[in-house]
Design an enzyme around this catalytic site. Sequence first.
Site, short mmCIF file in Angstrom:
data_model
loop_
_atom_site.label_atom_id
_atom_site.label_comp_id
_atom_site.label_asym_id
_atom_site.label_seq_id
_atom_site.Cartn_x
_atom_site.Cartn_y
_atom_site.Cartn_z
N ASP A 43 0.84 -1.20 0.00
CA ASP A 43 0.00 0.00 0.00
C ASP A 43 0.87 1.25 0.00
OD1 ASP A 43 -1.97 -1.80 0.17
OD2 ASP A 43 -2.70 -1.21 2.15
N ALA A 44 1.98 1.18 0.75
CA ALA A 44 2.84 2.35 0.86
C ALA A 44 3.44 2.70 -0.50
CB ALA A 44 3.94 2.09 1.88
N GLU A 126 -12.45 8.43 12.73
CA GLU A 126 -12.79 7.02 12.94
C GLU A 126 -11.76 6.14 12.26
OE1 GLU A 126 -16.19 8.06 10.40
OE2 GLU A 126 -16.04 6.01 9.63
N LYS A 128 -9.91 3.67 9.79
CA LYS A 128 -10.08 3.29 8.39
C LYS A 128 -9.90 1.77 8.34
CE LYS A 128 -8.38 4.38 3.73
NZ LYS A 128 -8.58 3.06 3.21
N ASP A 130 -9.45 -1.91 7.02
CA ASP A 130 -8.76 -2.46 5.85
C ASP A 130 -9.51 -3.70 5.36
OD1 ASP A 130 -6.95 -2.76 3.88
OD2 ASP A 130 -5.31 -3.45 5.16
N LYS A 324 -3.22 8.07 6.69
CA LYS A 324 -2.72 6.70 6.67
C LYS A 324 -1.60 6.49 7.68
CE LYS A 324 -4.36 4.44 2.96
NZ LYS A 324 -3.64 4.14 1.87
N CYS A 429 23.05 -24.77 -9.22
CA CYS A 429 21.83 -24.91 -8.42
C CYS A 429 22.18 -25.51 -7.06
CB CYS A 429 20.86 -25.82 -9.17
SG CYS A 429 19.43 -26.25 -8.18
N CYS A 432 20.61 -29.26 -6.86
CA CYS A 432 21.02 -30.42 -7.65
C CYS A 432 22.40 -30.25 -8.27
CB CYS A 432 19.99 -30.72 -8.74
SG CYS A 432 19.99 -29.49 -10.05
N CYS A 447 18.12 -22.77 -12.79
CA CYS A 447 18.75 -24.09 -12.77
C CYS A 447 18.42 -24.80 -14.07
CB CYS A 447 18.21 -24.87 -11.59
SG CYS A 447 18.48 -26.64 -11.69
N CYS A 453 16.32 -32.06 -10.91
CA CYS A 453 16.47 -31.17 -9.75
C CYS A 453 15.28 -31.42 -8.80
CB CYS A 453 16.48 -29.72 -10.22
SG CYS A 453 16.56 -28.56 -8.85
S1 IVH Z 1 -15.72 6.88 3.94
C1 IVH Z 1 -16.98 9.28 0.31
N1 IVH Z 1 -14.93 5.67 6.11
O1 IVH Z 1 -11.43 3.40 2.41
C2 IVH Z 1 -16.16 8.54 1.28
N2 IVH Z 1 -14.16 4.84 4.04
O2 IVH Z 1 -9.61 4.81 0.63
C3 IVH Z 1 -16.56 7.15 1.43
N3 IVH Z 1 -12.79 2.83 4.25
O3 IVH Z 1 -13.45 3.19 -0.44
C4 IVH Z 1 -15.64 6.37 2.26
N4 IVH Z 1 -12.86 2.65 6.42
O4 IVH Z 1 -13.52 1.26 1.25
C5 IVH Z 1 -14.85 5.71 4.77
N5 IVH Z 1 -14.37 4.65 8.11
C6 IVH Z 1 -14.31 4.70 6.79
C7 IVH Z 1 -13.58 3.75 6.06
C8 IVH Z 1 -13.53 3.85 4.69
C9 IVH Z 1 -12.41 2.10 5.31
C10 IVH Z 1 -12.40 2.50 2.86
C11 IVH Z 1 -13.52 2.55 1.86
C12 IVH Z 1 -13.08 3.56 0.84
C13 IVH Z 1 -11.60 3.57 1.02
C14 IVH Z 1 -10.99 4.86 0.56
#
Ligand code: IVH
Length: 749
Positions: A43-44, A126, A128, A130, A324, A429, A432, A447, A453
């Site tokens: 992701d990074a 709140e 996020k 995954d 993030k 190798c 082998c 190899c 092998c």
């Molecule tokens: S709000 C218009 N809240 O993150 C905004 N998204 O990177 C709608 N996600 O597509 C998304 N936790 O799948 C929102 N607490 C949260 C979330 C959240 C995970 C995901 C979601 C979104 C993606 C965006």
Amino acid sequence: MADDLRVDRMTEKQAREELARLAELLGEANAAYHRDDAPVMSDAEYDRLRQRNAAIEAAFPALKRADSPSEQVGAAPAEGFGKISHSERMLSLGNAFEADEVREFDARVRRYLNLGPDAALDYTAEPKIDGLSLSLRYEEGRFVQAATRGDGQVGENVTANARTIGDIPDRIEGAPDILEVRGEVYMSHADFEALNARQAERGDKTFANPRNAAAGSLRQLDAEITRARPLRFFAYAWGALSEPLAETQMGAIERLSELGFVTNDLTRLCDGAEEMLAHYETIEQMRATLGYDIDGVVYKVNALALQARLGYRSTTPRWAIAHKFPAELAWTRLEAIDIQVGRTGALSPVARLSPVTVGGVVVSNATLHNEDYIAGRAASGEAIRGGKDIRVGDWVQVYRAGDVIPKIADVDLERRPEDAEPYRFPETCPECGSEAVREEGDAVRRCTGGLICPAQAVEKLRHFVSRAAFDIEGLGAKQVEQFFADGWIAEPADIFTLESRFGSGMKQLKNREGWGEKSAENLFAAIEARREVALSRLLYSLGIRHLGEVAAQDLARHYQSWEALVEAVDLARPAAQAHRAGEEAAEAERAAAAAEGRGARVSEARARARSERDVPEDAQAAWDDLVAVDGIGPVLALSLSEALANPEERAAIDRLVGKLARIVPPEARAEDSPVAGKTVVFTGTLEKMTRDEAKARAEALGAKVSGSVSSKTDLVVAGPGAGSKAKKARDLGIEMIDEDAWLALIGDA
Ligand code: IVH
């Protein structure tokens, strides 16, 4: 990280080229992540590439591409599910990584709303989650439809699967007549581990991380499989509504909770950036104990009237941002470099590390990719890590983001032991002892031992029994490894003689841990059943380099039988060899030209032509026909030809084929089409379609399209300028029609 060119020092040409490269990289990464549930980068790294793309676009707005990655969310839906158009687009979120970017977000919102820096302004903050986002539609309190995000406009219809999720109520009371609830499907750590343990026990595929497990489970074509998977759902947003839920984000979340949805109880109201950042810290500290994966914190403007004023820019709302968590890093010592040998003989270096905790997970291995990577070079020859090589004994920085296999981000030269030696990549190798060679243009050393092998043999067996290959129930990777270690099987053909060799006594197997009389019997029955196998599965199962599932299907469709395919490949071999010689001669020319500082175009082409002279006409025709199959290029054709020419490999394949009762040709896709099963040749100029289009259309109707006319040709479609092929067709008395007659025949006129 790669040493990127500074954007403010870029020329337009460099910018254009890099934008093209980024569009491609990000496009692939999107498809891999969203559609195939098989991420190809962390992701990074993904975020870094997106940021880089945005920075270049900001500096060179005129160069922004029509397919710019900054305008895209997710990937088009996968095949297999019905499609649903979202009544309101499902959006993505902009990202922030640093506290200052969060302050900048707050300042931007205030500027837009014409609010001073000290005016009260509430946001929700709140976790996020995954997982993967899902939109649920309720009509008059009944759950009627669930759709994945897809590309934001069109998602997959996963209603039947969503119904099996406990957190998703089937009926709700007191809701607006139309209510679309949006949120995240995810799997808890505990459920993920239990699921993987079950999968491993059954010899089924295990998942890399909870997100992949959740995605793989939700997108099962059989909802009963989804039911058996412990999925959960957090509601955090909404789509279409017949009436508003509340006046604020927080109020709406509370309302969703009252209606029976699970909402996240770490959602807080924060006044301004500093309060948001404080809550971020709190959540980050709780991260390891939450029991589910989160990858950041989402901030949203609380007042819905202000959200409406702020609106959207292309794919992201102005009123929200995702903060993030950073990629996770740790320093540790590199104890050793081991070499693993894969199915195609690839030697992959693995770093053995002194165990270190990276983001709550103990890491003791990391991938080192290939010898260039260890030496500090990219495939292009450019320096990576500033050209620093990696040596046994070095202190290395390990990097783990999300699910990916840990990687090495950096080396600390100051702590390098004085006696540390540059790593010498083995040229034989380790399994082998055969020579390991690296071909021109290939980053990987391989190899050459083939089936002698043991490492390759075991990997080939694992591949042979995998899902898209022979897929024998009860015979997974674990079992074949065990059977191989016991000396019961050395190659695929041996699987089919297991029963005759052990059947009568069956004691060895029955008495083995995990096996009883019943399971042994079941295994033999499953093996028996697979003596009848689809041609495409057989082709894929051979584990020939470059021959993937799709290419196997393309070949099966084109040649229709194992015998025809082998005959064609054998016939084409002189042309394949000439092609290989031509490539090598051209490469030599390139090298010589580079050394002398001159261009090589002409001499390269000449060298190729020299090598490709004197190929018999029928061999050339067979080769041309092979490389003209949709999806098959010279690289795969050569690999296939060489595999079938290798005496040991060929003998092993023949032994396997000898054990099979029937190799089933693919079903003609349009049995009642007038050209199904016919061999068609297009020649001359086509005026109403391109050659590729004509070929694809004919194949879709079940015809086989060939590049050359022979006694096996059924029909020649000749346009103006048709020459020797038309003549040959006339000589052989083969039916010949023009383009219009062809279109009329297939009903496209
Ligand atoms: S709000 C218009 N809240 O993150 C905004 N998204 O990177 C709608 N996600 O597509 C998304 N936790 O799948 C929102 N607490 C949260 C979330 C959240 C995970 C995901 C979601 C979104 C993606 C965006």
